[in-house]
Design an enzyme around this catalytic site. Structure first.
Site, PDB file in Angstrom:
ATOM      1  N   CYS A 200       0.972  -1.048   0.009  1.00 16.85           N
ATOM      2  CA  CYS A 200      -0.385   0.108   0.093  1.00 16.85           C
ATOM      3  C   CYS A 200       1.227   0.937  -0.204  1.00 16.85           C
ATOM      4  CB  CYS A 200      -0.814   0.076   1.262  1.00 16.85           C
ATOM      5  SG  CYS A 200      -0.162   0.205   2.366  1.00 16.85           S
ATOM      6  N   CYS A 275      -1.212   1.221  -4.818  1.00 21.56           N
ATOM      7  CA  CYS A 275      -0.207   1.282  -4.624  1.00 21.56           C
ATOM      8  C   CYS A 275       0.590   0.357  -6.110  1.00 21.56           C
ATOM      9  CB  CYS A 275       0.587   0.833  -4.182  1.00 21.56           C
ATOM     10  SG  CYS A 275       2.441   0.856  -4.364  1.00 21.56           S
ATOM     11  N   CYS A 279       4.696  -3.620  -8.635  1.00 25.90           N
ATOM     12  CA  CYS A 279       4.076  -4.644 -10.436  1.00 25.90           C
ATOM     13  C   CYS A 279       5.448  -4.036 -11.027  1.00 25.90           C
ATOM     14  CB  CYS A 279       2.683  -3.863 -10.979  1.00 25.90           C
ATOM     15  SG  CYS A 279       1.924  -4.276  -9.511  1.00 25.90           S
TER      16      CYS A 279
END
Ligand SMILES: Cc1cc2nc3c(=O)[nH]c(=O)nc-3n(C[C@H](O)[C@H](O)[C@H](O)COP(=O)(O)O)c2cc1C
Length: 323
Positions: A200, A275, A279
């Site tokens: 997050c 968020c 990735c």
């Protein structure tokens, strides 16, 4: 997966140290992350029996033990290694053991559950010079009680008699091989867990709750990490409070960055809550987005609702992974 070694001998390159190294080297070779604490050279004051931990849930003595508490909480396996000094562990190891009363208090006075407690394992390595039948009895009993205080099950011991001079353990016909094999059998099941990273923004509320619930409900199947794209200084106190309402102990947790979380390896699944940076750091890794709003700075009722929603989602995720 993380193995914490506690090396209690004051002798440099002594028998205990060689035995523990054999265990940790093998754990590391198999893929575990390990840390070997040279307890005898740390500044750990013996417990002063001030009673603060039983009243407030923390130890006020500001020394190296403050670095040990979070490591005990992070560990999947704790190896306590000590020579026998007068039928017990060394004084330096005993000081660390006594200071773990702060963790005992969180569990048995405050009735809080550390999320890793159900799965964490404790193992004892010890050496002594004499042949005495009862040589390891005191230390074994102490190790069992210590592991219970810090939230680990006692998973056995390897103990060796008639080991006296420095380096003698290396000449023992099986000791180093035994430690290596034991490392393999303890570490392997943990290495087979699925690796999930929750992210997050601040790693102070949502991803902390998600990782704690995941470890609490399925720490044997899932290795869980959490991080934030802009980590806060501390975890959110309101979040700690609502987790305490569920008897879950969030003590000793610190927000970390995605880069720091990456040190413990590449996850197999990233779950983000507001968020996307994680990735980008792990291209090609499967990812999911949970649209859970940020409860920071909002009333406690919202924090509670988010806690419930996250636990529900975590349970569903565990169900999908287990099937
Ligand atoms: C202060 C002290 C107390 C000891 N007490 C015992 C004891 O009660 N029983 C025993 O078998 N060995 C005892 N020993 C011997 C050590 O356990 C032994 O030499 C061991 O191999 C030391 O391990 P290390 O090289 O890891 O320090 C004692 C050694 C010292 C220095």
């Amino acid at each position: 997966m993380f193995v914490l070694g506690l090396q209690g001998s004051p002798r440099i390159k002594g028998n205990t140290s060689v035995l523990l190294s054999s265990f940790l080297t093998e754990a590391e070779r198999l893929g575990a992350h390990t840390q070997n604490l040279d307890v005898a050279r740390m500044n750990i004051t013996p417990c002063q029996e001030c009673g603060t931990c039983e009243k407030k849930g923390f130890c006020p003595i500001d020394d190296d033990m403050q670095q040990v508490y979070p490591l005990l909480r992070q560990a999947d396996i704790i190896v306590m290694a000590t020579p026998i000094f007068f039928y017990g562990p060394t004084a330096q190891m005993k000081a660390l053991i006594d200071r773990s009363q702060a963790l005992w208090s969180l569990r048995y006075v405050f009735r809080l559950m550390d999320p890793g407690r159900k799965w964490r394992q404790g193992f004892l390595l010890s050496v002594g010079a004499t042949k005495g039948k009862n040589l390891f009895e005191g230390t074994t009993l102490m190790a069992k009680y210590f592991f219970d205080a810090v939230g680990a099950s006692f998973d056995g011991s390897l103990t060796y008699r008639q080991i006296e001079r420095p380096g003698e353990i290396a000449k023992h016909p099986t000791a180093l091989k035994d430690a290596k094999e034991k490392a393999g059998s303890l570490v392997t099941p943990f290495l087979n867990r699925k690796k999930i990273l929750f992210v997050c923004t601040e790693n102070a509320c949502r991803s902390q709750m998600a990782s704690a619930f995941t470890r609490y409900h399925a720490g044997d199947e899932i290795e869980v990490e959490s991080a934030g794209s802009a980590p806060a200084e501390e975890i959110n106190p309101l979040m700690e409070e609502v987790m305490r309402e569920k008897s879950i102990d969030m003590a000793f947790r610190k927000p970390k960055s995605i880069e720091e979380a990456a040190h413990s390896g590449t996850p197999e699944l990233i779950i983000s809550m507001g968020c996307e940076e994680a990735c980008l750091l792990f291209p090609g890794v499967a990812n999911e987005d949970w649209s859970v709003p940020d409860p920071a700075g909002k009333p406690i009722e919202l924090m509670r609702r988010i806690r419930e929603e996250i636990e529900e989602r975590v349970k569903r995720l565990i169900g999908q992974i287990s099937n």
